[in-house]
Scaffold this active site. Structure first.
Site, mmCIF file in Angstrom:
data_model
loop_
_atom_site.group_PDB
_atom_site.id
_atom_site.type_symbol
_atom_site.label_atom_id
_atom_site.label_comp_id
_atom_site.label_asym_id
_atom_site.label_seq_id
_atom_site.Cartn_x
_atom_site.Cartn_y
_atom_site.Cartn_z
ATOM 1 N N LEU A 204 -50.763 -39.175 4.506
ATOM 2 C CA LEU A 204 -51.515 -38.348 3.566
ATOM 3 C C LEU A 204 -52.014 -37.113 4.301
ATOM 4 C CD1 LEU A 204 -53.047 -37.891 0.854
ATOM 5 C CD2 LEU A 204 -54.847 -39.404 1.736
ATOM 6 N N HIS A 205 -51.392 -35.967 4.036
ATOM 7 C CA HIS A 205 -51.822 -34.768 4.762
ATOM 8 C C HIS A 205 -51.626 -33.464 3.994
ATOM 9 C CE1 HIS A 205 -47.474 -34.564 5.506
ATOM 10 N NE2 HIS A 205 -47.675 -33.270 5.634
ATOM 11 N N ARG A 206 -50.863 -33.479 2.897
ATOM 12 C CA ARG A 206 -50.526 -32.227 2.215
ATOM 13 C C ARG A 206 -51.770 -31.575 1.612
ATOM 14 N NH1 ARG A 206 -45.876 -29.741 1.138
ATOM 15 N NH2 ARG A 206 -44.795 -31.432 2.187
#
Length: 354
Positions: A204-206
């Site tokens: 989870l990084h966008r």
């Protein structure tokens, strides 16, 4: 033949590992590498280059930490100087970062042919800087190395078949790398054993998720609920962690530090499913025959959606949980030739030579 390769982000170095290894099969090809410094990564140490057999950069720039325009402009200025001093026959760029666009623009303005690896990808979302970079880079390239038939069709729809460019479906060099290093996978630190539960690898990084507090809260809620039934392993990006802490969001999962490429391969092989908002990990899940649930509203890798190996769920709590449960029960037909079967680097280099 002298090739100047422009790289700026860690995934680009990983992709270049496969092509650079193939270049070494041709004694008459000399490759020089420019590292723009777009993404500073402490894992980009000597051991990283040594383990992945990546040539050390011949030129290093310091352009990270700037705004989009300032970064691209600084790169353009410096890469132009390097091209003038190196006098390459071709400039090669990868993917869709600011480094990609800067390298392509610097080359074409100096009348040096551009080779774009991973050409033709489209998300059809111009709000993404990556979409702007990939479209403009394709427009000025002489050789477009496409990873899929979908990418070829995108270029055809945009009129590229009427232009004086060479378009080749080479396959995806990331598949070459994944297969080449699969046996060197390493168990990450902080991973605890739980043999009674299926493992879900989650990333989870966008920005569209981490910068939107409601989306981030929904995703964390879904992950926490899934963790009650499955062993959710989440290598947590520092930026994501800060966003979660700032919003005071609760998150329950097997959270570990960000991992290197070999550790990610271990997790991919151990997982029963991948839950992600990454672009590259969608493909890597497919390489290892793992179903994928993507927490985005669109994807560049539409062939995975068509093959029902991947599903887009946005950031809804119920949709994430429902699709994870559903995808874990599906019988999916994986085709290793969708992305070239692991021979993409050979086709890229042969296309350059021809």
């Amino acid at each position: 033949m002298k090739i100047l390769t422009v790289l700026g982000a860690r995934p680009q170095f990983i992709k270049a590992a496969a092509v650079s290894r193939e270049f070494r099969q041709y004694p008459f090809i000399k490759e020089s590498i420019v590292h723009t410094g777009q993404h500073y990564d402490t894992n980009m140490s000597d051991i990283f280059f040594r383990q992945m057999e990546i040539p050390y950069p011949d030129h290093r720039l310091e352009t990270g930490g700037l705004s989009q325009g300032a970064m691209t402009g600084r790169m353009l200025e410096n890469i132009e100087k390097i091209i003038n001093s190196e006098n390459p026959d071709k400039v090669m760029v990868y993917g869709d970062t600011n480094s990609t666009l800067a390298g392509a623009l610097a080359a074409v303005k100096l009348h040096v042919p551009v080779v774009h690896v991973e050409a033709g990808l489209r998300s059809f979302n111009m709000a993404m800087p990556e979409e702007v970079n990939r479209i403009l880079t394709d427009q000025v390239s002489s050789l477009l190395c496409c990873p899929t038939e979908t990418a070829i069709k995108n270029l055809k729809n945009e009129g590229f078949f009427t232009k004086d460019v060479k378009i080749v479906n080479t396959g995806d060099v990331m598949q070459d790398v994944a297969y080449y290093f699969a046996d060197k996978s390493v168990k990450p630190e902080g991973l605890f054993a739980n043999k009674s539960q299926k493992i879900i690898l989650c990333t989870l990084h966008r920005a569209e998720n981490t910068n939107d507090e409601k989306r981030l809260e929904n995703i964390c809620n879904a992950i926490s609920q899934l963790s009650e039934r499955y062993h959710v392993v989440l290598p947590l990006h520092p930026r994501t962690q800060k966003a979660i802490e700032k919003a005071k969001i609760k998150l329950n999962a097997n959270i570990i530090k960000p991992v290197g490429y070999f550790e990610m391969l271990y997790l991919l092989k151990a997982a029963s499913l991948v839950l992600t908002d990454s672009g590259g990990l969608q493909k890597e899940a497919y390489f290892f025959s793992k179903p994928c649930v993507t927490m985005r509203d669109q994807t560049e890798w539409t062939e995975l959606i068509d093959q029902q190996a991947n599903v887009l769920v946005g950031a809804g709590v119920d949709s994430i949980i429902t699709e994870v449960n559903s995808m874990l029960t599906k019988d999916i037909a994986y085709n290793k030739d969708t992305y070239g079967g692991g021979s993409a680097a050979r086709w890229v280099v042969e296309s350059i030579v021809k």
